[in-house]
Motif scaffolding. Structure first.
Motif, short mmCIF file in Angstrom:
data_model
loop_
_atom_site.label_atom_id
_atom_site.label_comp_id
_atom_site.label_asym_id
_atom_site.label_seq_id
_atom_site.Cartn_x
_atom_site.Cartn_y
_atom_site.Cartn_z
N GLU A 1 -4.24 7.70 -10.71
CA GLU A 1 -3.35 7.38 -9.61
C GLU A 1 -2.01 8.10 -9.71
OE1 GLU A 1 -5.23 4.92 -11.03
OE2 GLU A 1 -5.98 3.61 -9.42
N SER B 1 -6.59 2.67 -3.23
CA SER B 1 -7.80 3.31 -3.73
C SER B 1 -9.03 2.65 -3.09
CB SER B 1 -7.85 3.20 -5.25
OG SER B 1 -7.58 1.87 -5.65
N LEU C 1 0.83 -1.21 0.00
CA LEU C 1 0.00 0.00 0.00
C LEU C 1 0.86 1.26 0.00
CD1 LEU C 1 -2.57 -1.02 2.75
CD2 LEU C 1 -2.71 -1.37 0.28
N ILE C 2 0.28 2.35 -0.45
CA ILE C 2 0.96 3.63 -0.36
C ILE C 2 0.66 4.24 1.01
CG2 ILE C 2 1.07 5.99 -1.27
CD1 ILE C 2 0.36 4.79 -4.02
N LEU D 1 7.63 2.46 -11.57
CA LEU D 1 6.92 1.18 -11.44
C LEU D 1 5.49 1.30 -11.95
CD1 LEU D 1 8.07 0.10 -7.86
CD2 LEU D 1 9.05 -0.55 -10.07
P1 AMP Z 1 -2.79 1.92 -5.10
O1 AMP Z 1 -2.64 1.81 -3.62
O2 AMP Z 1 -3.99 1.21 -5.63
O3 AMP Z 1 -2.68 3.34 -5.57
O4 AMP Z 1 -1.53 1.15 -5.71
C1 AMP Z 1 -0.25 1.29 -5.14
C2 AMP Z 1 0.83 1.04 -6.16
O5 AMP Z 1 2.12 1.23 -5.58
C3 AMP Z 1 0.80 -0.37 -6.70
O6 AMP Z 1 1.13 -0.35 -8.06
C4 AMP Z 1 1.86 -1.05 -5.85
O7 AMP Z 1 2.34 -2.21 -6.43
C5 AMP Z 1 2.90 0.06 -5.73
N1 AMP Z 1 3.74 -0.11 -4.52
C6 AMP Z 1 3.39 0.15 -3.28
N2 AMP Z 1 4.39 -0.14 -2.40
C7 AMP Z 1 5.41 -0.61 -3.13
C8 AMP Z 1 6.73 -1.08 -2.82
N3 AMP Z 1 7.18 -1.14 -1.57
N4 AMP Z 1 7.49 -1.49 -3.84
C9 AMP Z 1 7.02 -1.44 -5.10
N5 AMP Z 1 5.82 -1.01 -5.46
C10 AMP Z 1 5.00 -0.59 -4.50
#
Ligand code: AMP
Ligand code: MG
Length: 328
Positions: A175, A138, A59-60, A189
């Motif tokens: 996003e 989201s 998660l973010i 990414l």
């Molecule tokens: P969302 O929360 O739906 O906006 O998606 C979060 C995005 O960030 C996704 O594409 C995850 O795979 C990516 N993401 C979150 N944390 C990491 C991490 N530690 N390393 C790589 N990608 C991440």
């Protein structure tokens, strides 16, 4: 109805809910997020439950001030600092090395954490008043489009969340751009709200990840998902390990009622609660993976609710070693 206009009173109530381990949907400039206290593993497990996701994704984590980044990350490189100074608050998420205090369920077991400061007054006030970073994907169920209005969230999730703060439509509506700055080459990414050209004007050329991000693109690039190095075997009904001279660890769903030839036993939830099991899953797996075992055997968990996401990750980890070329 838990949908309320984001007045300062409503935001204060939202912050109280976050502090007590609840879930609050809130507007950002990109899309609506479904937020929980990033330091509360059980609260974060409930996010996955409400989203009905059949798998765990990192998660973010949303912050309102630089101090919160330091609480989450072990190091902020000069390059990361340049990007923070230039683009925050804004639709840029930075992947940085995480501190141990960040629960593994937030990062789906990865050693890195994705962090951003949203450019939305409601989001910023909510985070500030919660006095903790907020982990939020989201606010849509699995398989649905990301919500860009509070009405979308209410339709999607309704009473499953404790509060929905209505801050009007999201100005950007896509996003955030996710940039990994833990490697020598900064890597996009996920393309998103901040154009890659703007990032390149600030720090020079960046690499793009294309295709399946689950597969490492080049040597040195971390896999997108955490997978244990120790072979994993998922027990079938009535199967139970016998002494073989090998060092075996057990990942148990609840406290097992029989003994076995185990060097280490990790219990996901003493009382067999799936939310607790999900909250503890990655940290239990990490401890087993670090214990120098020859094999981890895992008890299956019921494939309902969060149990599906747990079984999804377990079968991926088990399948990885079963395939001859050693890839997932
Ligand atoms: P969302 O929360 O739906 O906006 O998606 C979060 C995005 O960030 C996704 O594409 C995850 O795979 C990516 N993401 C979150 N944390 C990491 C991490 N530690 N390393 C790589 N990608 C991440
Ligand atoms: Mg999403």
């Amino acid at each position: 109805m838990n949908l309320v206009t984001a007045t300062s009173e409503a935001i204060a109530r939202g912050a109280e809910i976050i502090r007590s381990g609840g879930l609050v949907a809130f507007p950002t400039e990109t899309v609506y997020g479904l937020g929980a206290d990033a330091f509360n593993a059980l609260a974060v497990a409930r996010i996955f439950e409400v989203k009905d996701r059949p798998q765990f994704d990192p998660l973010i984590v949303h912050v309102a001030e630089k101090k919160m980044v330091d609480a989450l990350c072990t190091a902020v490189s000069d390059r990361a600092q340049t990007l923070i100074d230039r683009f925050w608050p804004g639709p840029l998420t930075l992947v940085l090395p995480k501190r141990d205090v960040v629960p593994d369920i937030v990062t789906a077991g990865l050693p890195t954490v994705a962090v951003r400061m949203p450019a939305h007054p409601v989001a910023l006030m909510l985070i500030e008043q919660s006095r903790t970073p907020i982990a939020a994907p989201s606010a849509n169920p699995f398989g649905y489009l990301s919500p860009t209005s509070a009405e979308h969230v209410a339709e999607y999730l309704g009473d499953k969340v404790d509060l929905i703060l209505d801050g009007g439509p999201c100005p950007i509506g896509v996003e955030s751009t996710v940039l990994d700055v833990t490697q020598p080459e900064a890597t996009v990414l996920r393309p998103g709200g901040l154009p890659v050209e703007e990032i390149e004007r600030a720090i020079g050329e960046v690499r793009m990840v294309t295709g399946d991000v689950d597969e490492p693109q080049s040597p040195g690039q971390l896999p997108h998902h955490y997978a244990p190095r120790t072979p994993i075997h998922i027990l079938t009904a009535n199967e139970w390990p016998v002494e073989t001279g090998k060092k075996i660890g057990l990942l148990a769903f609840r406290r097992p009622d029989r003994t076995g030839p185990f060097t280490l036993v990790e219990v996901l939830s003493e009382k067999g609660d799936l939310r607790e099991a999900a909250a503890r899953f990655f940290s239990c797996l990490h401890r087993l993976d670090k214990a120098g075992l020859d094999l981890i055997v895992a008890e299956p968990v019921p494939e309902v609710g969060l149990g599906r996401a747990i079984m999804n990750r377990l079968s991926k980890a088990a399948g990885r070693h079963a395939r001859p070329e050693g890839r997932r």
